[in-house]
Scaffold this active site. Structure first.
Site, short mmCIF file in Angstrom:
data_model
loop_
_atom_site.label_atom_id
_atom_site.label_comp_id
_atom_site.label_asym_id
_atom_site.label_seq_id
_atom_site.Cartn_x
_atom_site.Cartn_y
_atom_site.Cartn_z
N PRO A 1 0.83 -1.21 0.00
CA PRO A 1 0.00 0.00 0.00
C PRO A 1 0.86 1.26 0.00
O PRO A 1 2.06 1.21 0.28
CB PRO A 1 -0.81 -0.13 1.29
N PRO A 2 0.26 2.42 -0.29
CA PRO A 2 1.03 3.67 -0.30
C PRO A 2 1.51 4.04 1.10
O PRO A 2 0.86 3.75 2.11
CB PRO A 2 0.01 4.70 -0.82
N GLY B 1 6.95 2.99 2.40
CA GLY B 1 8.39 3.19 2.22
C GLY B 1 9.01 2.40 1.09
O GLY B 1 10.21 2.12 1.14
N LYS B 2 8.23 2.05 0.06
CA LYS B 2 8.80 1.27 -1.05
C LYS B 2 9.85 2.07 -1.81
O LYS B 2 10.94 1.57 -2.12
CB LYS B 2 7.68 0.84 -2.00
N THR B 3 9.55 3.33 -2.11
CA THR B 3 10.49 4.16 -2.87
C THR B 3 11.74 4.47 -2.05
O THR B 3 12.86 4.42 -2.56
CB THR B 3 9.79 5.45 -3.32
N SER C 1 -14.04 -12.91 -1.15
CA SER C 1 -13.71 -13.11 0.26
C SER C 1 -14.83 -12.70 1.21
O SER C 1 -14.72 -12.90 2.42
CB SER C 1 -12.44 -12.34 0.63
N LYS D 1 -5.41 -7.81 6.08
CA LYS D 1 -6.74 -7.91 6.70
C LYS D 1 -6.64 -8.06 8.21
O LYS D 1 -7.39 -7.44 8.97
CB LYS D 1 -7.49 -9.09 6.10
#
Length: 695
Positions: free
Chosen positions: A218-219, A222-224, A586, A629
């Site tokens: 998710p945004p 800290g991926k970048t 789901s 979840k």
């Protein structure tokens, strides 16, 4: 009049000689420069004599034009010879007032020679050098006024500047890399482990090809920034390529040089920018690539991100192969659903889930609060935010998987405190001036200093000038950020039958999903609202069919006491947050539990959330996004989570503190789900009143 040294002209002459004489007027009129009106006049002439008479003046006019052209060319050649003869004299005698155009020509000629020398001394491969030398020869023969001159020169300059063999040396100290990664990012253990594995293998094998990693999460997690830390850890150059909204394959592979304004693609341009051939390339938002009439950029990335092919990557602008095998590509995405299967197959996907509350508190005190203090000119001696206040911000003012909203709320606190600190400094300076005036002239103090709180309640105790350090507690939090945005509403919404809590996965992280049901007299119709997709609608039909077939088993009746639940009864299922589109399998177990609560008149436990796909025979099938979840249920303060039994292996990824706070129930069939969702179970044996009435 024509130049017979040209093969095409000589062939034309031979063809004209072989033609019959009566066909010459028609053939020559079509060759020479004539207007459409003159051609029609030739065609209108029927007799051969008239046709010859009409054609001869046109030929005479063409011959005169050719003579004039030859004369002009001869004068130009004479002028060029005279300039060549005069130029050495001007170099020797330095005649003042030399033509600026000649100086520019000399400079340009020197630049071309310098460019040729750079091509010969560069480290580019032999095929690329041959292409460049061929272009240099064309450039020498080309007038500067031609548009292709600038294009060819730009091409050669790019080829010389590209880092064909220039690379940086990797720092392969694994202990130092581990410390650096831990200092830059908290948690993310799986991701750090993969980077350290790459370092270890790189230390044992020098010519290791760069892996193709894809961070999915998710945004705000800290991926970048992790990509930047990876480059810092390895000691490599870092370059970010934003792919969001890119819909032209030329952005990846470049334009062909036949087009005006052509340029290389972002990959080659990035290599030119960093100046080395082994940087870390971050392909940001790879799941948001577009598609248009200009091609599919995702298809163009297939060659870039394939370790078996990218050693021979050919950009349309360069038109020669470039080796990308030493580049470490890291892609980021919020979801893999929109990434083409062929592209996804070439990448190693690493899930980066959202943070727990404890992890957010650590991240806030290690990274976010020091950053905000520095950006707002404050120091820890002026402002302190205790962990209890940070937890209040996380639970009451933010509801996200990442930490971006938390960062903004901390920034708002720093701004409010900065105002008080600045006003306190101003008031302190004013008091000093007043004291000085009193000492000199015996004046009385014009105004008193009263403590002023940060808000109406004054609980923060911020005065002017404030006492340092300023401590932010929950009362001051309400004064600065306003009333809480999120309150625990779970128990209130489950205060009547026909309501259950499901767990949903979104690109922004896990979310709670309430399911509400009601029944009324009608014709046995099932109404579904809440912007549901086809899969979720089918889950609702499966749920009502399973309950109808098992109504006698669980003693479920409609309003008239019939076991046929849809007999003279309409059912309405609603999924709140109607503006949000919902889909996926789901929610099956949640719909069954909601309808069972409606027909039995019993309340679902207010601390239970569930997820799982159902079948017509009552089996519970596994679903994805379990960690996100479960974290959503933990954020909401729930105590029990019902999961499919085949998802039990996913619980290993849940942090230990979350597992301790939650009770997990794994179910393989709907009987187990219903028994776990209601107090005392859901079987008839668990309800003695119903059993006696049935007997």
């Amino acid at each position: 009049m024509l130049d017979m040294s040209v093969p095409a002209v000589a062939k034309l002459r031979r063809l004209l000689d072989s033609l019959p004489r009566e066909a010459l007027p028609d053939i020559l009129t079509s060759i020479i420069r004539t207007s459409n009106k003159e051609k029609l006049q030739i065609l209108d002439a029927v007799s051969l004599e008239d046709r010859f008479k009409a054609t001869i003046p046109l030929l005479v006019r063409q011959i005169e034009g050719l003579k004039l052209l030859q004369k002009t060319r001869k004068h130009k050649q004479d002028d060029e010879k005279r300039v060549i003869a005069i130029r050495p004299m001007r170099r020797v005698t330095h005649v003042p007032g030399a033509l600026e155009e000649e100086e520019e020509e000399e400079e340009d000629s020197d630049d071309v020679v310098l460019l040729e020398r750079k091509v010969r001394t560069s480290s580019m491969p032999e095929p690329a050098r041959r292409v460049c030398l061929k272009e240099v020869k064309r450039l020498k023969k080309m007038p500067q006024s031609m548009p292709e001159y600038a294009l060819t020169r730009n091409y050669l300059e790019l080829m010389v500047e590209l880092p064909w063999n220039k690379s940086t040396t990797d720092r392969l100290d694994i202990r130092a890399a581990r410390v650096l990664l831990d200092n830059d990012h908290y948690a993310m253990e799986k991701l750090k482990k993969r980077v350290l594995e790459y370092l270890a293998v790189r230390q044992l094998k020098n010519n290791l090809k760069g892996p193709i990693l894809c961070f999915v999460g998710p945004p705000g997690v800290g991926k970048t920034s992790v990509g930047r830390s990876v480059a810092k850890t390895l000691g490599r150059e870092f370059h970010r390529i934003a792919l969001g909204g890119v819909c032209d394959q030329s952005d990846i592979r470049g334009h062909r040089r036949t087009y005006v304004g052509s340029m290389p693609g972002r990959i080659i341009n990035g290599l030119k920018t960093v100046g080395v051939n082994n940087p870390v390339f971050l392909l940001d938002e790879v799941d948001k690539l577009g598609k248009s009439l200009q091609g599919d950029p995702a298809a163009a990335l297939l060659e870039v991100l394939d370790p078996e092919q990218n050693h021979n990557f050919t950009d349309h602008y360069l038109n020669v192969a470039f080796d990308l095998s030493q580049v470490l590509f890291i892609a980021t995405a919020n979801t893999t659903a929109t990434i083409p299967a062929a592209l996804l197959d070439r990448m190693e996907v690493i899930q980066v889930p959202g943070y727990t509350q404890e992890e957010k508190i650590e991240i806030a005190h290690r990274h976010l609060i020091p950053k905000q203090l520095d950006q707002h000119g404050l120091t820890p001696q002026q402002l302190q935010i205790p962990p209890a206040t940070t937890l209040g911000i996380i639970t009451r003012y933010t509801r996200e998987a990442g930490v971006r909203s938390l960062d903004r709320k901390l920034g708002a606190i720093c701004r409010a405190v900065a105002v008080k600190v600045a006003e306190g400094q101003h008031r302190g300076a004013k008091l000093e001036r007043t004291d000085a005036l009193e000492a000199e002239g015996g004046r009385e103090r014009s105004e008193d200093v009263e403590p002023q709180p940060i808000g109406d309640s004054g609980a923060a105790g911020l005065a002017l000038p404030p006492e340092m350090p300023i401590l932010i507690d929950l009362h001051a939090l309400k004064d600065i950020l306003g009333p809480p945005m999120y309150e625990m509403e779970v128990s209130e919404r489950l205060s009547q039958p026909g309501v259950a809590i499901g767990l949903a996965w979104t690109p922004l992280g896990g979310e709670l999903m309430f399911v509400e049901a009601s029944r009324m007299d009608g014709e046995g119709q099932l109404t579904l609202t809440g912007q549901l997709g086809d899969v979720m609608k089918e889950s609702a039909h499966l749920a009502i069919s399973w309950l109808r077939s098992n109504a006698k088993k669980y003693h479920l009746t409609n309003a008239s006491g019939s076991f046929d639940l849809l007999d003279n009864t309409d059912i309405h299922l609603h999924f709140p947050a109607g503006a949000v589109t919902k889909d996926g399998p789901s929610a099956g177990v949640t719909i069954v539990t909601c309808l069972a609560s409606l027909f039995s008149g019993r309340l679902v436990r207010s601390d239970v959330a569930m997820t799982g796909e159902i079948t017509l025979r009552g089996l519970v099938l596994p679903v994805g996004g379990i960690k996100d979840k479960v974290l959503a249920a933990h954020r909401a303060g729930l105590k029990r989570v019902i999961l499919p039994q085949r998802n039990e292996k996913d619980l290993e990824e849940i942090p230990g503190n979350v597992r301790r706070d939650l009770s997990f129930v794994t179910a393989s069939c709907l009987d187990e789900v219903l028994n776990a969702a209601f107090d005392g179970g859901f079987s008839v044996k668990a309800r003695p009143g119903l059993l006696n009435s049935k007997l």
